[in-house]
Write a protein that holds these residues in place. Structure first.
Motif, PDB file in Angstrom:
ATOM      1  N   ARG A 133       0.832  -1.203   0.000  1.00  0.00           N
ATOM      2  CA  ARG A 133       0.000   0.000   0.000  1.00  0.00           C
ATOM      3  C   ARG A 133       0.867   1.254   0.000  1.00  0.00           C
ATOM      4  O   ARG A 133       0.526   2.261  -0.622  1.00  0.00           O
ATOM      5  N   LEU A 134       1.981   1.200   0.727  1.00  0.00           N
ATOM      6  CA  LEU A 134       2.865   2.374   0.783  1.00  0.00           C
ATOM      7  C   LEU A 134       3.536   2.620  -0.573  1.00  0.00           C
ATOM      8  O   LEU A 134       3.674   3.764  -1.006  1.00  0.00           O
ATOM      9  N   GLN A 135       3.916   1.538  -1.238  1.00  0.00           N
ATOM     10  CA  GLN A 135       4.526   1.681  -2.572  1.00  0.00           C
ATOM     11  C   GLN A 135       3.528   2.292  -3.549  1.00  0.00           C
ATOM     12  O   GLN A 135       3.847   3.185  -4.322  1.00  0.00           O
ATOM     13  N   GLN A 136       2.298   1.787  -3.478  1.00  0.00           N
ATOM     14  CA  GLN A 136       1.236   2.289  -4.355  1.00  0.00           C
ATOM     15  C   GLN A 136       0.928   3.752  -4.014  1.00  0.00           C
ATOM     16  O   GLN A 136       0.668   4.566  -4.907  1.00  0.00           O
ATOM     17  N   ALA A 137       0.991   4.088  -2.713  1.00  0.00           N
ATOM     18  CA  ALA A 137       0.700   5.463  -2.270  1.00  0.00           C
ATOM     19  C   ALA A 137       1.667   6.447  -2.921  1.00  0.00           C
ATOM     20  O   ALA A 137       1.272   7.539  -3.329  1.00  0.00           O
ATOM     21  N   GLU A 138       2.928   6.059  -3.026  1.00  0.00           N
ATOM     22  CA  GLU A 138       3.910   6.961  -3.647  1.00  0.00           C
ATOM     23  C   GLU A 138       3.502   7.298  -5.067  1.00  0.00           C
ATOM     24  O   GLU A 138       3.594   8.439  -5.507  1.00  0.00           O
ATOM     25  N   LYS A 139       3.024   6.286  -5.808  1.00  0.00           N
ATOM     26  CA  LYS A 139       2.595   6.505  -7.198  1.00  0.00           C
ATOM     27  C   LYS A 139       1.370   7.422  -7.241  1.00  0.00           C
ATOM     28  O   LYS A 139       1.250   8.303  -8.080  1.00  0.00           O
ATOM     29  N   GLU A 140       0.436   7.165  -6.305  1.00  0.00           N
ATOM     30  CA  GLU A 140      -0.801   7.963  -6.285  1.00  0.00           C
ATOM     31  C   GLU A 140      -0.491   9.427  -5.980  1.00  0.00           C
ATOM     32  O   GLU A 140      -1.073  10.335  -6.562  1.00  0.00           O
ATOM     33  N   LEU A 141       0.437   9.640  -5.048  1.00  0.00           N
ATOM     34  CA  LEU A 141       0.779  11.016  -4.656  1.00  0.00           C
ATOM     35  C   LEU A 141       1.460  11.736  -5.817  1.00  0.00           C
ATOM     36  O   LEU A 141       1.221  12.924  -6.055  1.00  0.00           O
ATOM     37  N   GLU A 142       2.275  11.009  -6.542  1.00  0.00           N
ATOM     38  CA  GLU A 142       2.959  11.578  -7.715  1.00  0.00           C
ATOM     39  C   GLU A 142       1.921  11.964  -8.769  1.00  0.00           C
ATOM     40  O   GLU A 142       1.946  13.061  -9.311  1.00  0.00           O
ATOM     41  N   PHE A 143       0.975  11.053  -9.013  1.00  0.00           N
ATOM     42  CA  PHE A 143      -0.068  11.305 -10.019  1.00  0.00           C
ATOM     43  C   PHE A 143      -0.922  12.514  -9.636  1.00  0.00           C
ATOM     44  O   PHE A 143      -1.287  13.332 -10.489  1.00  0.00           O
ATOM     45  N   ALA A 144      -1.205  12.629  -8.327  1.00  0.00           N
ATOM     46  CA  ALA A 144      -2.069  13.716  -7.858  1.00  0.00           C
ATOM     47  C   ALA A 144      -1.427  15.087  -8.088  1.00  0.00           C
ATOM     48  O   ALA A 144      -2.116  16.111  -8.112  1.00  0.00           O
ATOM     49  N   LYS A 145      -0.099  15.090  -8.263  1.00  0.00           N
ATOM     50  CA  LYS A 145       0.590  16.373  -8.502  1.00  0.00           C
ATOM     51  C   LYS A 145       0.375  16.872  -9.920  1.00  0.00           C
ATOM     52  O   LYS A 145       0.633  18.029 -10.216  1.00  0.00           O
ATOM     53  N   THR A 146      -0.075  15.958 -10.821  1.00  0.00           N
ATOM     54  CA  THR A 146      -0.338  16.367 -12.203  1.00  0.00           C
ATOM     55  C   THR A 146      -1.393  17.464 -12.192  1.00  0.00           C
ATOM     56  O   THR A 146      -2.460  17.290 -11.597  1.00  0.00           O
ATOM     57  N   GLY A 147      -1.083  18.544 -12.830  1.00  0.00           N
ATOM     58  CA  GLY A 147      -2.016  19.680 -12.834  1.00  0.00           C
ATOM     59  C   GLY A 147      -3.346  19.326 -13.470  1.00  0.00           C
ATOM     60  O   GLY A 147      -3.402  18.542 -14.411  1.00  0.00           O
ATOM     61  N   GLY A 148      -4.414  19.882 -12.925  1.00  0.00           N
ATOM     62  CA  GLY A 148      -5.736  19.747 -13.540  1.00  0.00           C
ATOM     63  C   GLY A 148      -6.428  18.412 -13.337  1.00  0.00           C
ATOM     64  O   GLY A 148      -7.495  18.189 -13.876  1.00  0.00           O
ATOM     65  N   VAL A 149      -5.831  17.507 -12.564  1.00  0.00           N
ATOM     66  CA  VAL A 149      -6.478  16.208 -12.364  1.00  0.00           C
ATOM     67  C   VAL A 149      -7.621  16.335 -11.355  1.00  0.00           C
ATOM     68  O   VAL A 149      -8.737  15.881 -11.603  1.00  0.00           O
ATOM     69  N   HIS A 150      -7.327  16.957 -10.217  1.00  0.00           N
ATOM     70  CA  HIS A 150      -8.332  17.047  -9.155  1.00  0.00           C
ATOM     71  C   HIS A 150      -8.836  18.478  -8.980  1.00  0.00           C
ATOM     72  O   HIS A 150      -8.080  19.430  -9.145  1.00  0.00           O
ATOM     73  N   ASP A 151     -10.117  18.570  -8.656  1.00  0.00           N
ATOM     74  CA  ASP A 151     -10.671  19.897  -8.386  1.00  0.00           C
ATOM     75  C   ASP A 151     -10.222  20.379  -7.015  1.00  0.00           C
ATOM     76  O   ASP A 151     -10.115  21.569  -6.769  1.00  0.00           O
ATOM     77  N   GLN A 152      -9.993  19.431  -6.122  1.00  0.00           N
ATOM     78  CA  GLN A 152      -9.506  19.812  -4.787  1.00  0.00           C
ATOM     79  C   GLN A 152      -8.676  18.691  -4.174  1.00  0.00           C
ATOM     80  O   GLN A 152      -8.986  17.505  -4.353  1.00  0.00           O
ATOM     81  N   VAL A 153      -7.622  19.097  -3.479  1.00  0.00           N
ATOM     82  CA  VAL A 153      -6.801  18.147  -2.727  1.00  0.00           C
ATOM     83  C   VAL A 153      -6.969  18.510  -1.250  1.00  0.00           C
ATOM     84  O   VAL A 153      -6.797  19.672  -0.868  1.00  0.00           O
ATOM     85  N   ILE A 154      -7.356  17.530  -0.452  1.00  0.00           N
ATOM     86  CA  ILE A 154      -7.499  17.777   0.988  1.00  0.00           C
ATOM     87  C   ILE A 154      -6.436  16.975   1.716  1.00  0.00           C
ATOM     88  O   ILE A 154      -6.346  15.752   1.543  1.00  0.00           O
ATOM     89  N   VAL A 155      -5.617  17.658   2.513  1.00  0.00           N
ATOM     90  CA  VAL A 155      -4.613  16.958   3.310  1.00  0.00           C
ATOM     91  C   VAL A 155      -5.281  16.535   4.613  1.00  0.00           C
ATOM     92  O   VAL A 155      -5.762  17.380   5.375  1.00  0.00           O
ATOM     93  N   ASN A 156      -5.353  15.222   4.804  1.00  0.00           N
ATOM     94  CA  ASN A 156      -6.017  14.711   6.008  1.00  0.00           C
ATOM     95  C   ASN A 156      -5.017  14.601   7.155  1.00  0.00           C
ATOM     96  O   ASN A 156      -4.507  13.529   7.457  1.00  0.00           O
ATOM     97  N   ASP A 157      -4.774  15.771   7.789  1.00  0.00           N
ATOM     98  CA  ASP A 157      -3.858  15.813   8.937  1.00  0.00           C
ATOM     99  C   ASP A 157      -4.736  15.782  10.180  1.00  0.00           C
ATOM    100  O   ASP A 157      -4.929  14.743  10.806  1.00  0.00           O
ATOM    101  N   ASP A 158      -5.342  16.924  10.478  1.00  0.00           N
ATOM    102  CA  ASP A 158      -6.304  16.970  11.579  1.00  0.00           C
ATOM    103  C   ASP A 158      -7.672  16.541  11.020  1.00  0.00           C
ATOM    104  O   ASP A 158      -8.165  17.150  10.065  1.00  0.00           O
ATOM    105  N   LEU A 159      -8.263  15.508  11.607  1.00  0.00           N
ATOM    106  CA  LEU A 159      -9.487  14.937  11.046  1.00  0.00           C
ATOM    107  C   LEU A 159     -10.637  15.950  10.978  1.00  0.00           C
ATOM    108  O   LEU A 159     -11.365  16.002   9.988  1.00  0.00           O
ATOM    109  N   GLU A 160     -10.784  16.773  12.022  1.00  0.00           N
ATOM    110  CA  GLU A 160     -11.901  17.731  12.032  1.00  0.00           C
ATOM    111  C   GLU A 160     -11.740  18.775  10.927  1.00  0.00           C
ATOM    112  O   GLU A 160     -12.703  19.190  10.296  1.00  0.00           O
TER     113      GLU A 160
END
Ligand SMILES: Nc1ncnc2c1ncn2[C@@H]1O[C@H](COP(=O)(O)OP(=O)(O)OP(=O)(O)O)[C@@H](O)[C@H]1O
Length: 194
Positions: free
Chosen positions: A152-179
């Motif tokens: 899962r961690l190996q796959q996560a690295e790929k997903e995080l890299e892909f998410a950096k591609t411009g225009g893919v997501h309308d919003q990125v939410i960093v789930n640090d503090d849950l609230e």
């Protein structure tokens, strides 16, 4: 009152980023507003599972014919020896029959396929604060073997890299503090929420 927008929402993010946690909260708070589409699968029903309820159970030959025909699946993938897919019709059913907004909880390859399709969706990516925190959460969840956590961690690295591609997501939410993540998540899914 303005009608509720029913544009589907695609939620993705690495395993352990908190998708289930936030989606459960959303569905608990707004049970009449959101729904999940019923996927197609070639795996056999288990226990009391019924065709058209948990899944649309179809023979592999039917599934493959639908892929070949084109325009039936928004996205599909093989997990283990079985095929799974989300059809355009299944997403439309959520809006048509329930008047609900369809949520698609899918992984990176699925997101790429949805992007290529003509589905007019909004894309949300859930990002863990860091790979180290993600690792702690995956271990803390206690549902994955050591090998599964590593995969899962190996796959996560790929997903995080892909998410950096411009225009893919309308919003990125960093789930640090849950609230804080929940407040942003709710605002994206229920835009009129103050
Ligand atoms: N902001 C947070 N702070 C601390 N722990 C969190 C936070 N968000 C989620 N968690 C915990 O992290 C673990 C992983 O979350 P969750 O199971 O919701 O991830 P997921 O993205 O749905 O994973 P999968 O794709 O494997 O189903 C859970 O044990 C959850 O309680």
């Amino acid at each position: 009152m303005a009608p509720i927008p029913t544009q589907p929402i695609v939620v993705s993010g690495p395993s352990g980023s908190g998708k289930s946690t936030l989606l459960k909260r959303l569905l608990d708070k707004y049970p009449d507003r959101f729904g999940f589409s019923i996927s197609h699968t070639t795996r056999a029903p288990r226990g009391s599972e019924q065709n058209g309820v948990e899944y649309h159970f179809v023979p592999r030959s039917d599934f493959e014919a639908k892929i070949a025909q084109g325009g039936f699946f928004i996205e599909h993938a093989q997990f283990g020896s079985n095929l799974y897919g989300t059809s355009f019709g299944a997403v439309e059913d959520v809006a048509k029959e329930g008047g609900k907004t369809c949520i698609l909880d899918i992984e990176m390859e699925g997101v790429k396929q949805v992007k290529k399709s003509h589905l007019d969706a909004r894309f949300l990516f859930l990002q863990p604060p860091s790979l180290e925190v993600l690792e702690k959460r995956l271990r803390g969840r206690g549902t994955d073997s050591e090998d599964a956590v590593k995969q899962r961690l190996q796959q996560a690295e790929k997903e995080l890299e892909f998410a950096k591609t411009g225009g893919v997501h309308d919003q990125v939410i960093v789930n640090d503090d849950l609230e804080k993540a929940w407040a942003e998540f709710e605002k994206f899914c229920v835009p009129e929420q103050k």
